[in-house]
Design a protein around this motif. Structure first.
Motif, PDB file in Angstrom:
ATOM      1  N   LYS A  42     -69.539  63.072 119.267  1.00  0.00           N
ATOM      2  CA  LYS A  42     -69.578  61.704 119.808  1.00  0.00           C
ATOM      3  C   LYS A  42     -70.976  61.098 119.727  1.00  0.00           C
ATOM      4  CE  LYS A  42     -65.685  62.330 122.981  1.00  0.00           C
ATOM      5  NZ  LYS A  42     -65.262  62.402 124.414  1.00  0.00           N
ATOM      6  N   LEU A  43     -71.999  61.960 119.619  1.00  0.00           N
ATOM      7  CA  LEU A  43     -73.377  61.478 119.509  1.00  0.00           C
ATOM      8  C   LEU A  43     -73.736  61.039 118.088  1.00  0.00           C
ATOM      9  CD1 LEU A  43     -75.667  63.930 121.558  1.00  0.00           C
ATOM     10  CD2 LEU A  43     -75.369  61.483 121.932  1.00  0.00           C
ATOM     11  N   ARG A  44     -72.910  61.375 117.117  1.00  0.00           N
ATOM     12  CA  ARG A  44     -73.264  61.159 115.715  1.00  0.00           C
ATOM     13  C   ARG A  44     -73.620  59.716 115.398  1.00  0.00           C
ATOM     14  NH1 ARG A  44     -68.951  64.387 112.003  1.00  0.00           N
ATOM     15  NH2 ARG A  44     -69.973  63.122 110.435  1.00  0.00           N
ATOM     16  N   LEU A 101     -82.363  69.374 115.309  1.00  0.00           N
ATOM     17  CA  LEU A 101     -81.437  69.028 116.388  1.00  0.00           C
ATOM     18  C   LEU A 101     -80.457  67.955 115.934  1.00  0.00           C
ATOM     19  CD1 LEU A 101     -80.472  69.115 119.334  1.00  0.00           C
ATOM     20  CD2 LEU A 101     -82.329  67.532 119.914  1.00  0.00           C
ATOM     21  N   ILE A 102     -80.957  66.940 115.242  1.00  0.00           N
ATOM     22  CA  ILE A 102     -80.089  65.864 114.752  1.00  0.00           C
ATOM     23  C   ILE A 102     -79.062  66.417 113.769  1.00  0.00           C
ATOM     24  CG2 ILE A 102     -80.014  63.620 113.625  1.00  0.00           C
ATOM     25  CD1 ILE A 102     -81.503  63.822 116.415  1.00  0.00           C
ATOM     26  N   ALA A 103     -79.486  67.350 112.904  1.00  0.00           N
ATOM     27  CA  ALA A 103     -78.560  67.952 111.942  1.00  0.00           C
ATOM     28  C   ALA A 103     -77.466  68.734 112.653  1.00  0.00           C
ATOM     29  CB  ALA A 103     -79.327  68.862 110.982  1.00  0.00           C
ATOM     30  N   ALA A 104     -77.828  69.482 113.688  1.00  0.00           N
ATOM     31  CA  ALA A 104     -76.838  70.260 114.439  1.00  0.00           C
ATOM     32  C   ALA A 104     -75.868  69.339 115.175  1.00  0.00           C
ATOM     33  CB  ALA A 104     -77.542  71.188 115.424  1.00  0.00           C
ATOM     34  N   ILE A 105     -76.377  68.229 115.716  1.00  0.00           N
ATOM     35  CA  ILE A 105     -75.506  67.238 116.358  1.00  0.00           C
ATOM     36  C   ILE A 105     -74.535  66.661 115.339  1.00  0.00           C
ATOM     37  CG2 ILE A 105     -75.493  64.905 117.346  1.00  0.00           C
ATOM     38  CD1 ILE A 105     -78.105  65.656 118.804  1.00  0.00           C
ATOM     39  N   HIS A 106     -75.060  66.270 114.175  1.00  0.00           N
ATOM     40  CA  HIS A 106     -74.227  65.669 113.131  1.00  0.00           C
ATOM     41  C   HIS A 106     -73.108  66.613 112.693  1.00  0.00           C
ATOM     42  CE1 HIS A 106     -73.364  62.991 109.736  1.00  0.00           C
ATOM     43  NE2 HIS A 106     -73.251  64.087 108.999  1.00  0.00           N
ATOM     44  N   SER A 107     -73.393  67.918 112.703  1.00  0.00           N
ATOM     45  CA  SER A 107     -72.397  68.899 112.274  1.00  0.00           C
ATOM     46  C   SER A 107     -71.452  69.324 113.390  1.00  0.00           C
ATOM     47  CB  SER A 107     -73.097  70.132 111.684  1.00  0.00           C
ATOM     48  OG  SER A 107     -73.713  69.813 110.455  1.00  0.00           O
ATOM     49  N   GLY A 108     -71.634  68.765 114.586  1.00  0.00           N
ATOM     50  CA  GLY A 108     -70.717  69.073 115.685  1.00  0.00           C
ATOM     51  C   GLY A 108     -70.871  70.483 116.210  1.00  0.00           C
ATOM     52  N   CYS A 109     -72.103  70.984 116.254  1.00  0.00           N
ATOM     53  CA  CYS A 109     -72.350  72.330 116.785  1.00  0.00           C
ATOM     54  C   CYS A 109     -72.404  72.312 118.307  1.00  0.00           C
ATOM     55  CB  CYS A 109     -73.686  72.868 116.264  1.00  0.00           C
ATOM     56  SG  CYS A 109     -73.768  73.104 114.483  1.00  0.00           S
ATOM     57  N   ALA A 110     -72.081  73.451 118.909  1.00  0.00           N
ATOM     58  CA  ALA A 110     -72.437  73.668 120.311  1.00  0.00           C
ATOM     59  C   ALA A 110     -73.921  74.001 120.317  1.00  0.00           C
ATOM     60  CB  ALA A 110     -71.622  74.809 120.895  1.00  0.00           C
ATOM     61  N   SER A 154     -72.296  68.015 128.670  1.00  0.00           N
ATOM     62  CA  SER A 154     -71.371  67.121 127.976  1.00  0.00           C
ATOM     63  C   SER A 154     -71.560  67.188 126.469  1.00  0.00           C
ATOM     64  CB  SER A 154     -71.572  65.679 128.457  1.00  0.00           C
ATOM     65  OG  SER A 154     -70.761  64.777 127.726  1.00  0.00           O
ATOM     66  N   ASN A 155     -72.812  67.015 125.993  1.00  0.00           N
ATOM     67  CA  ASN A 155     -73.051  67.093 124.550  1.00  0.00           C
ATOM     68  C   ASN A 155     -74.151  68.081 124.172  1.00  0.00           C
ATOM     69  OD1 ASN A 155     -75.380  65.470 125.213  1.00  0.00           O
ATOM     70  ND2 ASN A 155     -74.090  63.645 125.005  1.00  0.00           N
ATOM     71  N   LEU A 156     -74.944  68.517 125.156  1.00  0.00           N
ATOM     72  CA  LEU A 156     -75.961  69.544 124.946  1.00  0.00           C
ATOM     73  C   LEU A 156     -76.009  70.434 126.185  1.00  0.00           C
ATOM     74  CD1 LEU A 156     -78.957  67.348 123.624  1.00  0.00           C
ATOM     75  CD2 LEU A 156     -77.419  68.738 122.219  1.00  0.00           C
ATOM     76  N   VAL A 164     -71.873  79.797 113.095  1.00  0.00           N
ATOM     77  CA  VAL A 164     -72.475  80.243 114.350  1.00  0.00           C
ATOM     78  C   VAL A 164     -71.648  79.764 115.544  1.00  0.00           C
ATOM     79  CG1 VAL A 164     -74.755  80.220 113.299  1.00  0.00           C
ATOM     80  CG2 VAL A 164     -74.004  78.241 114.610  1.00  0.00           C
ATOM     81  N   ASP A 165     -71.733  80.522 116.631  1.00  0.00           N
ATOM     82  CA  ASP A 165     -71.057  80.132 117.867  1.00  0.00           C
ATOM     83  C   ASP A 165     -71.891  79.160 118.693  1.00  0.00           C
ATOM     84  OD1 ASP A 165     -68.665  81.909 117.746  1.00  0.00           O
ATOM     85  OD2 ASP A 165     -70.194  83.483 117.742  1.00  0.00           O
ATOM     86  N   LEU A 166     -73.221  79.305 118.612  1.00  0.00           N
ATOM     87  CA  LEU A 166     -74.107  78.471 119.421  1.00  0.00           C
ATOM     88  C   LEU A 166     -75.427  78.295 118.696  1.00  0.00           C
ATOM     89  CD1 LEU A 166     -74.678  77.102 122.231  1.00  0.00           C
ATOM     90  CD2 LEU A 166     -75.600  79.321 122.956  1.00  0.00           C
ATOM     91  N   MET A 167     -75.838  77.040 118.474  1.00  0.00           N
ATOM     92  CA  MET A 167     -77.154  76.760 117.911  1.00  0.00           C
ATOM     93  C   MET A 167     -78.168  76.797 119.048  1.00  0.00           C
ATOM     94  SD  MET A 167     -77.153  76.360 114.629  1.00  0.00           S
ATOM     95  CE  MET A 167     -78.723  75.549 114.410  1.00  0.00           C
ATOM     96  N   ALA A 168     -79.238  77.571 118.874  1.00  0.00           N
ATOM     97  CA  ALA A 168     -80.274  77.707 119.894  1.00  0.00           C
ATOM     98  C   ALA A 168     -81.565  77.085 119.373  1.00  0.00           C
ATOM     99  CB  ALA A 168     -80.483  79.175 120.244  1.00  0.00           C
ATOM    100  N   LEU A 169     -81.987  75.979 119.996  1.00  0.00           N
ATOM    101  CA  LEU A 169     -83.158  75.230 119.562  1.00  0.00           C
ATOM    102  C   LEU A 169     -84.066  74.972 120.770  1.00  0.00           C
ATOM    103  CD1 LEU A 169     -81.182  72.666 117.362  1.00  0.00           C
ATOM    104  CD2 LEU A 169     -82.447  74.666 116.531  1.00  0.00           C
TER     105      LEU A 169
END
Length: 374
Positions: free
Chosen positions: A352-354, A290-299, A316-318, A272-277
């Motif tokens: 960087k949030l991981r 949300l934590i899973a998407a952060i861990h995977s380095g998604c936009a 910056s990160n979200l 995906v290009d962008l995770m929408a949550l």
């Protein structure tokens, strides 16, 4: 230590609390502790010691007491989420029923149904569990604020059960899930069960408006649509959402993967290009998707937190938008579609949030808290 973990759900049943319990058990074991799990019938693991109860009715309390006594456990950690225990009242009386220190990890503070017109009794029974536990772990800032008057309490975030999106064989699987899209399509993703609190109806409205304006977008729903232990209201919401998708003519623009393995989920994140949550109650440490998407380095596009969360920084990160606003989601997607560099900055920021949600850190903090209780 001999540690007992109790969870209302556990693999192979899909669900965030079950996945969390599995990963926590593995991490505690890797730190040299003996870990036992108790969950519902059908729960299994090839590497962990798992026992089962027949249900969460009145018989669960003597069963749990016998389990803890037989294994001579030093401490029992209840993973609490009301729906996972079939909205039963009995699990709230666990601390008084088991002759071991009980630590309760609150994954949320939703009140059980109990019976019609239960009213304030529903709130009382959750507070009773909190007050009678030997210790409390909160997983998010909102619940930690609600329980701030209780002494033996520690905020320890959840981690991700999903591996990094760059795992082996990820690229071919990612290409498979992108297959329905053209080379120029912008692919949105959503991960997790379909519930009203996820704000998906606002996302659907934004998607319809953007496609009607001529933009080439698709939406990929990653994972199972519904958990077996979800309330009937969630099933009604899913049914209404599916009807709305048909009415808006979006069926051909939306793909549903169904239940996937962790590695398949990771591959979808890479597709995906962008995770929408767009959570209706805002971004939170409680949201495993949300934590899973952060861990995977998604936009990631998500909604503004309901309480200040210093780690989450807009741009910056979200990418943060107001809650419950299809217009805000639509505007954000439109902007990010044309700003590929910004998407890359969001991906780098997410990585960087991981460390905030690292399983080794979570295990060490949990063990330290157990020791203060014992």
């Amino acid at each position: 230590m001999k540690i007992g973990l109790i969870s209302g759900e556990f693999p192979p049943m899909p669900g965030g609390v079950g996945d969390f319990t599995r990963r926590l058990a593995e991490s505690l074991r890797d730190h040299g502790h003996e870990v036992h799990i108790l969950s519902r019938l059908g729960s299994t693991s090839a590497t962990l010691r798992v026992s089962a109860v027949h249900g969460w009715g009145p018989g669960c309390l003597p069963a749990i007491r016998g389990w803890a006594r037989q294994l001579d456990l030093d401490i029992v950690n209840l993973q609490y989420q009301t729906a996972a225990y079939d909205m039963s009242a009995y699990i709230h009386f666990l601390p008084a029923a088991v002759e071991r220190p009980i630590v309760t990890t609150f994954h949320d503070l939703r009140y059980p149904y109990l019976f019609p017109k239960a009213g304030r009794l529903r709130e009382w029974i959750v507070k009773r569990l909190a007050h009678s536990s030997a210790g409390i772990i909160t997983t998010n800032h909102e619940d930690d604020i609600c329980l701030s008057r209780l002494p033996k309490r520690r905020l320890i975030p959840i981690g991700s059960s999903i591996p990094s999106a760059n795992c082996r064989d990820s690229a071919p699987l990612a290409a498979l899930w992108r297959a329905p899209a053209s080379a120029h399509s912008f692919v949105l993703g959503h991960f997790g069960f379909v519930k009203a609190v996820k704000g998906i109806d606002y996302l659907i409205e934004a998607l319809a408006n953007l496609r009607n304006a001529g933009h080439d977008l698709r939406l990929l729903f990653i994972g199972a649509r519904r958990n077996k232990v979800d309330a009937e209201a969630d099933a009604d919401y899913l049914s209404a959402l599916e009807d709305r998708i048909e009415r808006l003519g979006l069926a051909d623009a939306i793909d549903w993967t169904g239940y996937l393995t962790d590695h398949e989920v990771a591959a979808c994140f890479g597709a995906v290009d962008l995770m929408a949550l767009p959570f209706t109650d805002g971004a939170s440490f409680r949201r495993s998707s949300l934590i899973a998407a952060i861990h995977s380095g998604c936009a990631i596009l998500t909604t503004e937190p309901s309480v200040p969360l210093a780690p989450f920084v807009h741009g910056s990160n979200l990418w943060l938008v107001p809650r419950c606003s299809a217009d805000a989601i639509e505007g954000a997607i439109l902007q990010l579609m044309s700003e590929r560099e910004q998407l890359n900055r969001l991906r780098a920021g997410a990585l960087k949030l991981r460390d905030q949600f690292d399983w080794d850190v979570i295990a060490r903090e949990t063990i330290a808290f157990y020791q203060t209780i014992i």
